[in-house]
Design a protein around this motif. Sequence first.
Motif, PDB file in Angstrom:
ATOM      1  N   MET A  47       0.806  -1.199  -0.068  1.00  0.00           N
ATOM      2  CA  MET A  47       0.087   0.059   0.007  1.00  0.00           C
ATOM      3  C   MET A  47       0.915   1.296   0.048  1.00  0.00           C
ATOM      4  SD  MET A  47      -2.717   1.528   2.891  1.00  0.00           S
ATOM      5  CE  MET A  47      -1.346   2.274   3.766  1.00  0.00           C
ATOM      6  N   ALA A  48       0.632   2.031  -0.919  1.00  0.00           N
ATOM      7  CA  ALA A  48       1.250   3.264  -0.959  1.00  0.00           C
ATOM      8  C   ALA A  48       1.198   4.285   0.613  1.00  0.00           C
ATOM      9  CB  ALA A  48       0.736   4.164  -2.057  1.00  0.00           C
ATOM     10  N   ARG A  49       1.988   4.883   0.853  1.00  0.00           N
ATOM     11  CA  ARG A  49       2.117   5.579   2.131  1.00  0.00           C
ATOM     12  C   ARG A  49       0.931   6.757   1.910  1.00  0.00           C
ATOM     13  NH1 ARG A  49       2.958   4.341   6.805  1.00  0.00           N
ATOM     14  NH2 ARG A  49       3.900   6.391   7.553  1.00  0.00           N
ATOM     15  N   ILE A  50       0.298   7.309   2.899  1.00  0.00           N
ATOM     16  CA  ILE A  50      -0.685   8.324   2.694  1.00  0.00           C
ATOM     17  C   ILE A  50       0.146   9.667   2.252  1.00  0.00           C
ATOM     18  CG2 ILE A  50      -2.284   7.485   4.266  1.00  0.00           C
ATOM     19  CD1 ILE A  50      -1.341   9.831   6.402  1.00  0.00           C
ATOM     20  N   GLU A  51      -0.496  10.461   1.631  1.00  0.00           N
ATOM     21  CA  GLU A  51       0.247  11.796   1.013  1.00  0.00           C
ATOM     22  C   GLU A  51       0.431  12.550   2.204  1.00  0.00           C
ATOM     23  OE1 GLU A  51       0.084  14.883  -2.367  1.00  0.00           O
ATOM     24  OE2 GLU A  51      -1.676  13.586  -2.085  1.00  0.00           O
TER      25      GLU A  51
ATOM     26  N   ALA B 298       7.712   0.056  12.027  1.00  0.00           N
ATOM     27  CA  ALA B 298       8.178  -1.454  10.885  1.00  0.00           C
ATOM     28  C   ALA B 298       9.373  -2.248  11.547  1.00  0.00           C
ATOM     29  CB  ALA B 298       8.552  -0.806   9.673  1.00  0.00           C
ATOM     30  N   HIS B 299      10.246  -1.529  12.380  1.00  0.00           N
ATOM     31  CA  HIS B 299      11.219  -2.150  13.096  1.00  0.00           C
ATOM     32  C   HIS B 299      10.895  -3.133  14.190  1.00  0.00           C
ATOM     33  CE1 HIS B 299      15.291  -2.597  15.169  1.00  0.00           C
ATOM     34  NE2 HIS B 299      14.587  -2.242  16.130  1.00  0.00           N
TER      35      HIS B 299
ATOM     36  N   GLU C 276       2.304  -5.207   4.995  1.00  0.00           N
ATOM     37  CA  GLU C 276       2.667  -4.447   6.156  1.00  0.00           C
ATOM     38  C   GLU C 276       2.523  -5.283   7.558  1.00  0.00           C
ATOM     39  OE1 GLU C 276       0.631  -0.567   6.468  1.00  0.00           O
ATOM     40  OE2 GLU C 276       2.272   0.217   5.527  1.00  0.00           O
ATOM     41  N   GLY C 277       3.572  -5.126   8.629  1.00  0.00           N
ATOM     42  CA  GLY C 277       3.072  -5.708   9.916  1.00  0.00           C
ATOM     43  C   GLY C 277       2.127  -5.051  10.714  1.00  0.00           C
TER      44      GLY C 277
ATOM     45  N   SER D 189       1.085  -1.267  10.399  1.00  0.00           N
ATOM     46  CA  SER D 189      -0.358  -1.114   9.754  1.00  0.00           C
ATOM     47  C   SER D 189      -1.118  -0.002  10.855  1.00  0.00           C
ATOM     48  CB  SER D 189      -1.371  -2.125   9.636  1.00  0.00           C
ATOM     49  OG  SER D 189      -0.556  -3.095   8.575  1.00  0.00           O
ATOM     50  N   ARG D 190      -1.145  -0.474  12.127  1.00  0.00           N
ATOM     51  CA  ARG D 190      -1.608   0.491  13.025  1.00  0.00           C
ATOM     52  C   ARG D 190      -1.052   1.890  12.996  1.00  0.00           C
ATOM     53  NH1 ARG D 190      -4.230   1.644  16.096  1.00  0.00           N
ATOM     54  NH2 ARG D 190      -3.622   1.161  18.153  1.00  0.00           N
TER      55      ARG D 190
END
Length: 216
Positions: A1-5, A125-126, A157-158, A162-163
């Motif tokens: 998924m693309a990150r939000i702008e 993410a880490h 995404e993990g 995602s959260r």
Amino acid sequence: MARIERFVDPNPVHRRQAAVLALWRYRAPLLAFGLDAEWGIDRDVLESLFRLAAAPAGEQSDRAYRRAFAELSTAPLFTSEVDPDTVRLLQLETIGNLQAFDTFLHTSATDVAERVVEDSADLAAHLDGLVENSFFSHPSEEAHRRYLAGLADRAHEGYFASRNSAVESACHDALRDLPDSAGLLDSSTGRALLALCEDFGEEVVTTLRWIRTTGY
């Protein structure tokens, strides 16, 4: 998924608030664990930095933040080398982002504010990577799996990434309707966003405690 702008709104107050909310997602992990005594960091000063960051934007609050951070920056931490464990790493990254916010108040540079927001995503993410590579099953593994199952567009995404994305998106949308004159602590909308970020932070705390218990 693309990150939000990010930062499509040119309003500098909204850029500031987005950075504050990203900081707030790691407030609980920073404060929930004892700070290394050798760092010489005053917990009260840290707490005041978060409060000042969430205050209404203006010269008075900005000057107070810069003064408080100048006091913090005299601590031995800023002139020493540190080999941190996972908890200490997140604490150090958060202190680094408090420093980046200080830089933003001096320069109003969009890229500095963006760095704080991006770092929130990188830390999430880490944390996912640590959970995934652990020899032990996370106590909320099933709940995390169910959460991700409802987010097909974020399948790669993990859980924590995602959260973080979901919280970031909710904050991004709500900030557009927040008056420039309102601090995050001084409006119902702002307090709700801070609480949303605090909830995320508490989940991080729980996982960090699990990591320490299992001896990752």
